[in-house]
Scaffold this active site. Structure first.
Site, PDB file in Angstrom:
ATOM      1  N   GLY A 144       3.434  -3.938   1.044  1.00 26.66           N
ATOM      2  CA  GLY A 144       2.736  -4.031   2.326  1.00 26.66           C
ATOM      3  C   GLY A 144       1.915  -2.790   2.630  1.00 26.66           C
ATOM      4  N   CYS A 145       2.468  -1.630   2.311  1.00 28.87           N
ATOM      5  CA  CYS A 145       1.754  -0.378   2.563  1.00 28.87           C
ATOM      6  C   CYS A 145       0.518  -0.262   1.683  1.00 28.87           C
ATOM      7  CB  CYS A 145       2.688   0.810   2.321  1.00 28.87           C
ATOM      8  SG  CYS A 145       4.157   0.798   3.374  1.00 28.87           S
ATOM      9  N   THR A 146       0.620  -0.759   0.482  1.00 27.80           N
ATOM     10  CA  THR A 146      -0.531  -0.728  -0.427  1.00 27.80           C
ATOM     11  C   THR A 146      -1.645  -1.640   0.080  1.00 27.80           C
ATOM     12  OG1 THR A 146       0.886  -0.236  -2.340  1.00 27.80           O
ATOM     13  CG2 THR A 146      -1.290  -1.183  -2.796  1.00 27.80           C
TER      14      THR A 146
END
Length: 244
Positions: A144-146
């Site tokens: 998700g952060c990517t």
């Protein structure tokens, strides 16, 4: 037949009787009442002394009991001011915690953080040059952060054209940030906030939530988006600064 001398019990009965048809009885009522009072007022000397002594003893015991309670109460009262002082301090502590979270329009205080190259960067020096778009993420190099970080990478030039610089922010160390940045070719720096000092000031009290903030040149906080969706966050930040 002459009337019998009134005894104590008949006297009590006559004292309860308020009316009588015989004048003689009405006339004798006061004397009977006085005799009854005199008779009731003359207890035996032994009984009177016993009652007086008993009353004195009860009173003395009561005084001792009250005195003991006052002494015990005095000892307990010594602790009360400390508890009150402690209670009075609690609201102040809560206010201090609440006041540390910045509101829209506040100037973001300066703080020095490490970037992915382990270099010290002053936040004030950054926002004195340009406006800032800072986005936060729970952990570097996670799916998700990517998605969120790559979204800012793809519109990076559009944001800089509006006079804003982009920075990622998390509690990850410089090494993890550098590895992630190199892997996905991010064109902006990633800041490390291991103690979450800046993150908490900006309102990111939940480490699992993604956020972004827009800070104008000079340090004033313009927007705080807390708990954003990774795919939508970059475009929403761009929309906000485009509307300024």
């Amino acid at each position: 037949m002459p009337p019998k001398p009134p005894s104590s019990e008949p006297t009590r009965r006559s004292s309860r009787t308020s009316t009588s048809s015989k004048p003689a009885s009405a006339a004798s009522a006061p004397s009977s009442k006085s005799k009854a009072s005199a008779s009731a007022a003359k207890p035996s000397s032994k009984r009177g002394k016993g009652r007086a002594k008993s009353a004195a003893t009860v009173e003395s015991d009561a005084e001792e009991e009250v005195g003991g309670q006052e002494e015990a109460g005095g000892e307990e009262d010594k602790g009360e001011p400390e508890e009150e002082a402690k209670d009075e301090g609690e609201p102040a502590t809560k206010k201090a915690k609440t006041a540390s979270v910045l509101s829209i329009g506040d100037v973001v205080p300066d703080i020095t953080l490490k970037n992915e190259d382990d270099e010290d960067l002053s936040l004030k020096e950054l926002y004195d040059k340009t406006g800032l778009v800072i986005f936060s993420y729970p952990k570097a190099n996670t799916p998700g952060c990517t998605t969120q970080a790559c979204g800012f990478r793809d519109i990076h030039s559009q944001i800089t054209d509006k006079g804003f610089s982009v920075y990622g922010l998390s509690a990850d160390g410089p090494k993890a940030q550098l590895s992630w940045k190199t892997k996905h070719s991010f064109g902006y720096s990633l800041l490390s906030d291991p103690k979450r000092e800046l993150l908490k000031q900006l309102g990111a009290t939940d480490a699992k939530k993604r956020c972004h903030w827009v800070i104008e040149k000079g340090g004033k906080l313009l927007e705080a988006a807390i708990g954003v969706k990774p795919a939508d966050d970059p475009s929403n930040a761009l929309k906000f600064i485009s509307a300024l």
